[in-house]
Design a protein around this motif. Structure first.
Motif, PDB file in Angstrom:
ATOM      1  N   ALA A  75     -17.960  50.349 -14.597  1.00 11.87           N
ATOM      2  CA  ALA A  75     -18.207  51.563 -13.823  1.00 11.87           C
ATOM      3  C   ALA A  75     -17.192  52.631 -14.220  1.00 11.87           C
ATOM      4  O   ALA A  75     -16.141  52.328 -14.794  1.00 11.87           O
ATOM      5  CB  ALA A  75     -18.111  51.255 -12.337  1.00 11.87           C
ATOM      6  N   ASP A  76     -17.517  53.867 -13.890  1.00  9.15           N
ATOM      7  CA  ASP A  76     -16.692  55.022 -14.281  1.00  9.15           C
ATOM      8  C   ASP A  76     -15.462  55.132 -13.374  1.00  9.15           C
ATOM      9  O   ASP A  76     -15.583  55.443 -12.182  1.00  9.15           O
ATOM     10  CB  ASP A  76     -17.561  56.291 -14.163  1.00  9.15           C
ATOM     11  CG  ASP A  76     -16.793  57.548 -14.531  1.00  9.15           C
ATOM     12  OD1 ASP A  76     -15.595  57.449 -14.882  1.00  9.15           O
ATOM     13  OD2 ASP A  76     -17.401  58.630 -14.457  1.00  9.15           O
ATOM     14  N   PRO A  77     -14.262  54.915 -13.927  1.00 11.04           N
ATOM     15  CA  PRO A  77     -13.058  54.929 -13.077  1.00 11.04           C
ATOM     16  C   PRO A  77     -12.611  56.330 -12.655  1.00 11.04           C
ATOM     17  O   PRO A  77     -11.691  56.454 -11.848  1.00 11.04           O
ATOM     18  CB  PRO A  77     -11.998  54.261 -13.958  1.00 11.04           C
ATOM     19  CG  PRO A  77     -12.433  54.546 -15.351  1.00 11.04           C
ATOM     20  CD  PRO A  77     -13.940  54.621 -15.340  1.00 11.04           C
ATOM     21  N   THR A  78     -13.252  57.376 -13.207  1.00  7.56           N
ATOM     22  CA  THR A  78     -12.894  58.711 -12.714  1.00  7.56           C
ATOM     23  C   THR A  78     -13.620  58.991 -11.392  1.00  7.56           C
ATOM     24  O   THR A  78     -13.419  60.026 -10.777  1.00  7.56           O
ATOM     25  CB  THR A  78     -13.242  59.823 -13.734  1.00  7.56           C
ATOM     26  OG1 THR A  78     -14.671  59.884 -13.895  1.00  7.56           O
ATOM     27  CG2 THR A  78     -12.600  59.558 -15.082  1.00  7.56           C
ATOM     28  N   ASP A  79     -14.458  58.051 -10.963  1.00  2.91           N
ATOM     29  CA  ASP A  79     -15.280  58.232  -9.772  1.00  2.91           C
ATOM     30  C   ASP A  79     -15.160  56.978  -8.878  1.00  2.91           C
ATOM     31  O   ASP A  79     -15.829  55.979  -9.115  1.00  2.91           O
ATOM     32  CB  ASP A  79     -16.736  58.443 -10.238  1.00  2.91           C
ATOM     33  CG  ASP A  79     -17.706  58.602  -9.088  1.00  2.91           C
ATOM     34  OD1 ASP A  79     -17.264  58.631  -7.923  1.00  2.91           O
ATOM     35  OD2 ASP A  79     -18.924  58.683  -9.367  1.00  2.91           O
ATOM     36  N   ALA A  80     -14.286  57.053  -7.871  1.00  4.44           N
ATOM     37  CA  ALA A  80     -14.041  55.876  -7.021  1.00  4.44           C
ATOM     38  C   ALA A  80     -15.310  55.427  -6.304  1.00  4.44           C
ATOM     39  O   ALA A  80     -15.494  54.235  -6.028  1.00  4.44           O
ATOM     40  CB  ALA A  80     -12.937  56.177  -6.003  1.00  4.44           C
ATOM     41  N   ALA A  81     -16.223  56.385  -6.031  1.00  5.74           N
ATOM     42  CA  ALA A  81     -17.480  56.019  -5.367  1.00  5.74           C
ATOM     43  C   ALA A  81     -18.327  55.130  -6.279  1.00  5.74           C
ATOM     44  O   ALA A  81     -19.005  54.205  -5.806  1.00  5.74           O
ATOM     45  CB  ALA A  81     -18.254  57.283  -4.980  1.00  5.74           C
ATOM     46  N   ALA A  82     -18.286  55.391  -7.593  1.00  3.14           N
ATOM     47  CA  ALA A  82     -19.041  54.560  -8.543  1.00  3.14           C
ATOM     48  C   ALA A  82     -18.463  53.149  -8.598  1.00  3.14           C
ATOM     49  O   ALA A  82     -19.198  52.168  -8.716  1.00  3.14           O
ATOM     50  CB  ALA A  82     -19.008  55.200  -9.936  1.00  3.14           C
ATOM     51  N   ILE A  83     -17.152  53.049  -8.501  1.00  3.08           N
ATOM     52  CA  ILE A  83     -16.501  51.728  -8.457  1.00  3.08           C
ATOM     53  C   ILE A  83     -16.939  51.003  -7.186  1.00  3.08           C
ATOM     54  O   ILE A  83     -17.321  49.831  -7.207  1.00  3.08           O
ATOM     55  CB  ILE A  83     -14.959  51.886  -8.498  1.00  3.08           C
ATOM     56  CG1 ILE A  83     -14.500  52.555  -9.790  1.00  3.08           C
ATOM     57  CG2 ILE A  83     -14.271  50.541  -8.249  1.00  3.08           C
ATOM     58  CD1 ILE A  83     -14.390  51.677 -11.012  1.00  3.08           C
ATOM     59  N   VAL A 136     -10.354  51.811  -2.250  1.00  2.17           N
ATOM     60  CA  VAL A 136     -11.544  50.947  -2.298  1.00  2.17           C
ATOM     61  C   VAL A 136     -11.115  49.480  -2.375  1.00  2.17           C
ATOM     62  O   VAL A 136     -11.625  48.620  -1.648  1.00  2.17           O
ATOM     63  CB  VAL A 136     -12.435  51.317  -3.516  1.00  2.17           C
ATOM     64  CG1 VAL A 136     -13.500  50.269  -3.767  1.00  2.17           C
ATOM     65  CG2 VAL A 136     -13.065  52.693  -3.311  1.00  2.17           C
ATOM     66  N   ALA A 137     -10.141  49.186  -3.252  1.00  2.82           N
ATOM     67  CA  ALA A 137      -9.680  47.796  -3.420  1.00  2.82           C
ATOM     68  C   ALA A 137      -9.127  47.268  -2.098  1.00  2.82           C
ATOM     69  O   ALA A 137      -9.425  46.141  -1.678  1.00  2.82           O
ATOM     70  CB  ALA A 137      -8.619  47.730  -4.516  1.00  2.82           C
ATOM     71  N   LYS A 138      -8.348  48.094  -1.419  1.00  3.49           N
ATOM     72  CA  LYS A 138      -7.728  47.671  -0.167  1.00  3.49           C
ATOM     73  C   LYS A 138      -8.792  47.447   0.908  1.00  3.49           C
ATOM     74  O   LYS A 138      -8.797  46.414   1.592  1.00  3.49           O
ATOM     75  CB  LYS A 138      -6.731  48.747   0.277  1.00  3.49           C
ATOM     76  CG  LYS A 138      -5.859  48.306   1.430  1.00  3.49           C
ATOM     77  CD  LYS A 138      -4.530  49.047   1.453  1.00  3.49           C
ATOM     78  CE  LYS A 138      -3.653  48.455   2.535  1.00  3.49           C
ATOM     79  NZ  LYS A 138      -3.224  49.453   3.523  1.00  3.49           N
TER      80      LYS A 138
END
Ligand SMILES: *Cc1c(COP(=O)(O)O)cnc(C)c1O
Length: 392
Positions: A130-138, A170-172
């Motif tokens: 996924a695109d890491p410049t976009d946290a929503a995509a992650i 997101v990870a948290k």
């Protein structure tokens, strides 16, 4: 009569006692360490006594090197591995089980991508890129099986800057292990543990060692359970680094801060110089206002924008050949982080496995180059790149 075999011939001898001490770090190539008795060896394995046993499990040159990188990253107990890729391997195989799912940045280092796409599936571990410049995509890529997110802060070779704060949130929120490969940014540019990372990886081979003569990796984990799992994988899979490489890398690391600061200053100046040359289509440097992630780079890294510059020129392979041939002093080599400037070309190296169309979609034409800027005099660098562009 002299003995056929003198008593001290086969026995290893300690250096003579000396009131003065060696200034340089000693190199300790011993594979094994002799303990006084089985009780002591037991105590070593149980951890109540500190002692080396077998160098795959640790040795003094690795300890000295790891402690210095720990200090740079603001952590404790990091491990030295034989390569950057063995640090990636130890993290993925140490912390993931059959059935788990991992999310990777879609512009990770090529072999890290290959690890996810070709190796992990054989162990029943699935992935989504996924695109890491976009946290929503992650976040959208998360499944019930997701255990881990692996990202790099600045991507190779287009130098996009990941939304690290968003990804950490997101990870948290989802209880995922956040692994950051900090090779490009280095602890001088970004400290992942201070921003929510659980595991930090380095290819020491690159900027930390800095002289293209030692190949090693580093991995540190915040959670003691993760640390123990990674250590077990390193020792069992045989991923440890050699004393000689550690010794070389420690020597290189002593000047890392000086090299990095100088290379970064050069990179900013060289990026501006290249932007003014005839034939340039675009220049990518996170410190330039025309970089697509300039604002995020400023917030995340500013003013540490790093030593990597990418640029694109008009033209075909013939133009790319002409450019590299016209500046032979800038080593054309698929690496980064050397004390001297190196130039690489995605289409013939890191991204050669892709079709021209797939490369174009990622913004990497035949005219796309990445420069790992070194510590040379900036005027020399400007002259060399001007010569390269004149040959186009
Ligand atoms: C080079 C590199 C690696 C792999 O390191 P090696 O020491 O070559 O195995 C991993 N990640 C990044 C970002 C790299 O640049």
């Amino acid at each position: 009569m002299t003995k056929d075999v003198p008593d001290n011939l086969v026995r290893r001898t300690a250096f003579p006692e000396s009131v003065s001490r060696a200034v340089a770090t000693p190199l300790q190539p011993s594979v094994v360490y002799a303990s006084p008795d089985p009780d002591t060896l037991d105590a070593q394995y149980e951890g109540s006594e500190f002692g080396y046993t077998y160098s795959r499990e640790g040795h003094p040159n690795a300890s000295v090197l790891a402690a210095k990188i720990d200090a740079l990253e603001g952590c404790e107990g990091g491990f030295i591995t034989s390569t950057g890729m063995s640090a990636v391997t130890a993290t993925l195989l140490g912390l993931l089980q059959q059935g788990d799912h991992v999310i990777g940045g879609n512009q990770l280092y090529g072999r890290s991508l290959r690890m996810m796409t070709s190796e992990l599936p054989r162990f029943g571990i699935s992935h989504t890129l996924a695109d890491p410049t976009d946290a929503a995509a992650i976040e959208k890529a998360i499944t019930a099986q997701t255990k881990m997110i692996l990202v790099e802060v600045v991507s190779n070779p287009t130098l996009r800057v990941a939304d690290m704060n968003g990804i950490a949130q997101v990870a948290k929120a989802h209880g995922l292990i956040l692994v950051v490969d900090n090779t490009f940014t280095t602890p001088r540019g970004y400290q992942p543990f201070a921003h929510g990372a659980d595991v930090v990886i380095h290819s020491i081979t690159k900027l930390l060692a800095g002289h293209s003569d030692a190949m090693l990796g580093y991995v540190a984990a915040r959670d003691p359970a993760h640390r123990a799992a990674i250590e077990g994988t390193i020792i069992t899979l045989g991923l440890s680094g050699s004393p000689y490489d550690c010794w070389m890398a420690e020597r290189g690391l002593m000047s890392f801060h000086l090299r990095y600061d100088r290379a970064e200053e050069n990179a900013a100046a060289l990026a501006d110089h290249i932007a003014g040359l005839k034939g340039v289509k675009r220049v990518l440097y996170p410190g330039r206002p025309d970089h697509p992630d300039h604002n995020r780079a400023g917030a995340l890294l500013g003013p540490r924008f790093g030593n990597m510059v990418s640029f694109e020129v008009e033209g075909t392979r013939a133009a790319a050949n002409a450019l590299t041939r016209a500046m032979p002093n800038m080593a054309f080599a698929p690496t980064l982080g050397d004390i001297g400037t190196t130039v690489s070309h995605a289409a013939s190296s890191s991204h050669r496995g892709l079709t021209p169309q797939a490369r174009a979609a990622l913004g990497m034409s035949e005219g796309f180059f990445r420069v790992s800027v070194g510590v040379e005099d900036i005027e020399l660098l400007k002259t060399e790149f001007s010569k390269g562009f004149e040959a186009l």
